[in-house]
Design a protein around this motif. Structure first.
Motif, mmCIF file in Angstrom:
data_model
loop_
_atom_site.group_PDB
_atom_site.id
_atom_site.type_symbol
_atom_site.label_atom_id
_atom_site.label_comp_id
_atom_site.label_asym_id
_atom_site.label_seq_id
_atom_site.Cartn_x
_atom_site.Cartn_y
_atom_site.Cartn_z
ATOM 1 N N ARG A 20 -90.716 9.896 61.301
ATOM 2 C CA ARG A 20 -90.266 10.899 60.333
ATOM 3 C C ARG A 20 -89.084 11.681 60.912
ATOM 4 O O ARG A 20 -89.074 12.055 62.068
ATOM 5 C CB ARG A 20 -91.414 11.850 60.048
ATOM 6 N N GLU A 79 -82.435 11.912 48.786
ATOM 7 C CA GLU A 79 -81.788 12.929 49.607
ATOM 8 C C GLU A 79 -82.743 14.086 49.877
ATOM 9 O O GLU A 79 -82.908 14.530 51.003
ATOM 10 C CB GLU A 79 -80.552 13.436 48.855
ATOM 11 N N ASP A 80 -83.369 14.525 48.843
ATOM 12 C CA ASP A 80 -84.287 15.644 48.986
ATOM 13 C C ASP A 80 -85.419 15.275 49.940
ATOM 14 O O ASP A 80 -85.869 16.056 50.760
ATOM 15 C CB ASP A 80 -84.866 15.992 47.608
ATOM 16 N N LEU A 81 -85.859 14.054 49.816
ATOM 17 C CA LEU A 81 -86.953 13.592 50.660
ATOM 18 C C LEU A 81 -86.525 13.606 52.129
ATOM 19 O O LEU A 81 -87.229 14.084 53.007
ATOM 20 C CB LEU A 81 -87.340 12.174 50.237
ATOM 21 N N ARG A 83 -84.146 15.289 53.433
ATOM 22 C CA ARG A 83 -83.920 16.679 53.859
ATOM 23 C C ARG A 83 -85.240 17.329 54.200
ATOM 24 O O ARG A 83 -85.347 18.126 55.111
ATOM 25 C CB ARG A 83 -83.268 17.428 52.705
ATOM 26 N N SER A 84 -86.223 16.967 53.448
ATOM 27 C CA SER A 84 -87.547 17.540 53.690
ATOM 28 C C SER A 84 -88.067 17.105 55.061
ATOM 29 O O SER A 84 -88.888 17.758 55.681
ATOM 30 C CB SER A 84 -88.494 17.047 52.602
ATOM 31 N N GLU A 85 -87.578 16.005 55.509
ATOM 32 C CA GLU A 85 -88.045 15.505 56.811
ATOM 33 C C GLU A 85 -87.193 16.048 57.941
ATOM 34 O O GLU A 85 -87.455 15.810 59.103
ATOM 35 C CB GLU A 85 -87.981 13.986 56.790
ATOM 36 N N GLY A 86 -86.186 16.748 57.586
ATOM 37 C CA GLY A 86 -85.347 17.338 58.630
ATOM 38 C C GLY A 86 -84.050 16.582 58.801
ATOM 39 O O GLY A 86 -83.310 16.800 59.749
ATOM 40 N N THR A 88 -80.318 15.759 58.140
ATOM 41 C CA THR A 88 -79.167 16.535 57.673
ATOM 42 C C THR A 88 -78.188 15.611 56.961
ATOM 43 O O THR A 88 -78.022 14.459 57.332
ATOM 44 C CB THR A 88 -78.483 17.197 58.878
#
Length: 124
Positions: A20, A79-81, A83-86, A88
């Motif tokens: 992740r 993308e959101d997913l 980003r949710s994982e950190g 960038t």
DNA sequence: TGGATGACCTACA
DNA sequence: CTGTAGGCCATCC
């Protein structure tokens, strides 16, 4: 009739093993499968992965662009997913693959074992 | 069996 | 540097 998803299975294994907060590229996956020239086939495997529980969103092309985004549904889910994982993102909607690039151990081992003299491979 | 497709990559002009 | 062309491998019709 083999039809065994031998190749697919490998891709699934690789994608499924992606930690992740990390992303990988088709080329690496293809190479991890043993055929870096089959990067396209890797995409095919992911084609079914999108329907699976595999984190195909962690798989991006060499530049880090979410090529599968359009196949995902035109949404920034991918993308959101990430980003949710950190993960960038760059201004170009590209993942900072350079910072989150994850290389499968298989490739690492092979790269180290085989290529002792690292001749600037992909240095663009 | 063969042509067509596919979420790619690399090379050359 | 950008754009175009080819290649490579696997699956589907």
């Amino acid at each position: 009739m083999k039809r065994e998803k031998d190749f697919f299975d490998r891709v699934y294994k690789i994608v499924e093993k992606i930690p992740r907060g990390k992303v990988t590229t088709f080329g690496l996956i293809a190479e991890a499968c043993g055929i870096k020239s089959a990067a396209r086939t890797v995409g095919w495997a992911l084609n079914g992965a999108s329907a699976s529980h595999l984190p195909c969103h962690r798989v991006v092309n060499r530049i880090g662009a979410l090529t599968g985004r359009m196949h995902f549904g035109d949404s920034h889910l991918m993308e959101d997913l990430l980003r949710s994982e950190g993960i960038t993102f760059d201004k170009d909607d590209c993942v900072e693959i350079k910072k989150h690039l994850w290389i499968p151990p298989k490739v690492l081992s092979r790269n180290q074992k085989k290529s002792k003299t690292n001749n600037g491979k992909r240095s663009k």
